[in-house]
Scaffold this motif. Sequence first.
Motif, PDB file in Angstrom:
ATOM      1  N   GLU A  63     -46.668  -7.959  20.663  1.00  6.59           N
ATOM      2  CA  GLU A  63     -45.509  -7.072  20.744  1.00  6.59           C
ATOM      3  C   GLU A  63     -44.891  -7.083  22.137  1.00  6.59           C
ATOM      4  O   GLU A  63     -43.670  -6.910  22.278  1.00  6.59           O
ATOM      5  N   ASP A  64     -45.695  -7.292  23.160  1.00 11.86           N
ATOM      6  CA  ASP A  64     -45.153  -7.369  24.513  1.00 11.86           C
ATOM      7  C   ASP A  64     -44.140  -8.496  24.623  1.00 11.86           C
ATOM      8  O   ASP A  64     -43.103  -8.349  25.293  1.00 11.86           O
ATOM      9  N   ARG A  65     -44.427  -9.643  23.982  1.00  9.92           N
ATOM     10  CA  ARG A  65     -43.486 -10.763  24.019  1.00  9.92           C
ATOM     11  C   ARG A  65     -42.218 -10.421  23.254  1.00  9.92           C
ATOM     12  O   ARG A  65     -41.103 -10.729  23.714  1.00  9.92           O
ATOM     13  N   LEU A  66     -42.345  -9.778  22.131  1.00  7.58           N
ATOM     14  CA  LEU A  66     -41.164  -9.413  21.352  1.00  7.58           C
ATOM     15  C   LEU A  66     -40.293  -8.419  22.115  1.00  7.58           C
ATOM     16  O   LEU A  66     -39.057  -8.551  22.131  1.00  7.58           O
ATOM     17  N   GLU A  67     -40.900  -7.450  22.766  1.00 12.80           N
ATOM     18  CA  GLU A  67     -40.116  -6.479  23.519  1.00 12.80           C
ATOM     19  C   GLU A  67     -39.470  -7.123  24.748  1.00 12.80           C
ATOM     20  O   GLU A  67     -38.367  -6.738  25.152  1.00 12.80           O
ATOM     21  N   ASP A  78     -35.481 -22.609  21.043  1.00 14.44           N
ATOM     22  CA  ASP A  78     -35.357 -23.006  19.644  1.00 14.44           C
ATOM     23  C   ASP A  78     -36.670 -23.478  19.035  1.00 14.44           C
ATOM     24  O   ASP A  78     -36.778 -23.628  17.820  1.00 14.44           O
ATOM     25  N   ASN A  79     -37.695 -23.721  19.851  1.00 17.52           N
ATOM     26  CA  ASN A  79     -38.981 -24.165  19.321  1.00 17.52           C
ATOM     27  C   ASN A  79     -40.103 -23.148  19.533  1.00 17.52           C
ATOM     28  O   ASN A  79     -41.278 -23.476  19.391  1.00 17.52           O
ATOM     29  N   GLU A  80     -39.754 -21.914  19.863  1.00 17.71           N
ATOM     30  CA  GLU A  80     -40.760 -20.863  19.978  1.00 17.71           C
ATOM     31  C   GLU A  80     -41.066 -20.298  18.596  1.00 17.71           C
ATOM     32  O   GLU A  80     -40.165 -20.105  17.780  1.00 17.71           O
ATOM     33  N   GLU A  81     -42.330 -20.027  18.326  1.00 18.72           N
ATOM     34  CA  GLU A  81     -42.730 -19.467  17.044  1.00 18.72           C
ATOM     35  C   GLU A  81     -42.914 -17.955  17.163  1.00 18.72           C
ATOM     36  O   GLU A  81     -43.782 -17.489  17.893  1.00 18.72           O
ATOM     37  N   LEU A  82     -42.090 -17.213  16.434  1.00 19.55           N
ATOM     38  CA  LEU A  82     -42.271 -15.774  16.307  1.00 19.55           C
ATOM     39  C   LEU A  82     -42.876 -15.519  14.930  1.00 19.55           C
ATOM     40  O   LEU A  82     -42.282 -15.846  13.908  1.00 19.55           O
ATOM     41  N   ALA A  83     -44.069 -14.951  14.926  1.00 26.24           N
ATOM     42  CA  ALA A  83     -44.822 -14.838  13.684  1.00 26.24           C
ATOM     43  C   ALA A  83     -45.534 -13.494  13.620  1.00 26.24           C
ATOM     44  O   ALA A  83     -45.348 -12.624  14.477  1.00 26.24           O
ATOM     45  N   ALA A  84     -46.392 -13.341  12.610  1.00 27.16           N
ATOM     46  CA  ALA A  84     -47.100 -12.079  12.432  1.00 27.16           C
ATOM     47  C   ALA A  84     -47.998 -11.760  13.613  1.00 27.16           C
ATOM     48  O   ALA A  84     -48.227 -10.592  13.937  1.00 27.16           O
ATOM     49  N   GLY A  85     -48.500 -12.786  14.292  1.00 32.82           N
ATOM     50  CA  GLY A  85     -49.414 -12.566  15.397  1.00 32.82           C
ATOM     51  C   GLY A  85     -48.795 -12.600  16.772  1.00 32.82           C
ATOM     52  O   GLY A  85     -49.516 -12.491  17.778  1.00 32.82           O
ATOM     53  N   THR A  86     -47.488 -12.745  16.868  1.00 38.36           N
ATOM     54  CA  THR A  86     -46.843 -12.753  18.173  1.00 38.36           C
ATOM     55  C   THR A  86     -47.043 -11.401  18.861  1.00 38.36           C
ATOM     56  O   THR A  86     -46.749 -10.360  18.267  1.00 38.36           O
TER      57      THR A  86
END
Length: 237
Positions: free
Chosen positions: A132-136, A122-130
């Motif tokens: 892509e490996d983390r998002l996938e 709940d405290n992780e920041e998903l932003a423009a610079g996250t």
Amino acid sequence: MFGDIHGNLPALRAALADMRAQGAEAFVCLGDVAMDGAWPRECVAEVAALGCPVVRGNADREMLEAPRPFTPRGLPDEREGWEIGNWGREQLTDGDRDVLRTYRPTVSLPDLLCFHGSPERDNEELAAGTPEDRLEELRATHGQQAAWVGGHTHKPLLRTLDGWTLLNPGSVGLPFERRSGGYVNLARAEYLLIDRAGGGWQVTFRAVPYDVEEVRRGLLASGMPHAAWAAGDWVAE
């Protein structure tokens, strides 16, 4: 889609009135409902009255936890914020806390995943610079929906990736920006309209101005610690 209200009742009411004027038929709250503002209980009740799904944000979780000792991290004004957070926690009744316990880690709708920081934390920041490996990595575990909508950063986001979209509506009650070497809170309630269109999602970002003096008056009358300091951070557009 709306979230990061942070106890700001005038902002919440402005956002909800605008959503209804725009023809919104359903609501999802992305969390952080009560902490840090002058109206923690009122915001819990206003959101509960919608009867909509509510995601549990990091501040909602902290409102249910015992206060932690103050630990300096070298950030500006951190003790003031810590004491205001504790004050907000103390305003809640057992009934209010029961409402917060109904908030969910994620809300899954058809082809749409809603969360606060990320589906994992709940405290992780998903932003423009996250990366892509983390998002996938997150998608491999939590779902392949065409749209993901999160909060926590207080910054609007529309990021298009390979076959899906990452969104953030910004903050209803505590949008901020850097000015003159410091930060100010803006009297605009940010939220997101999302509609089905042509097999995908049509997205509209909204930012609704409201009376900054109502927020300042509420803070000064609330009895919270450091109320004058908090009221001084608020500016009109």
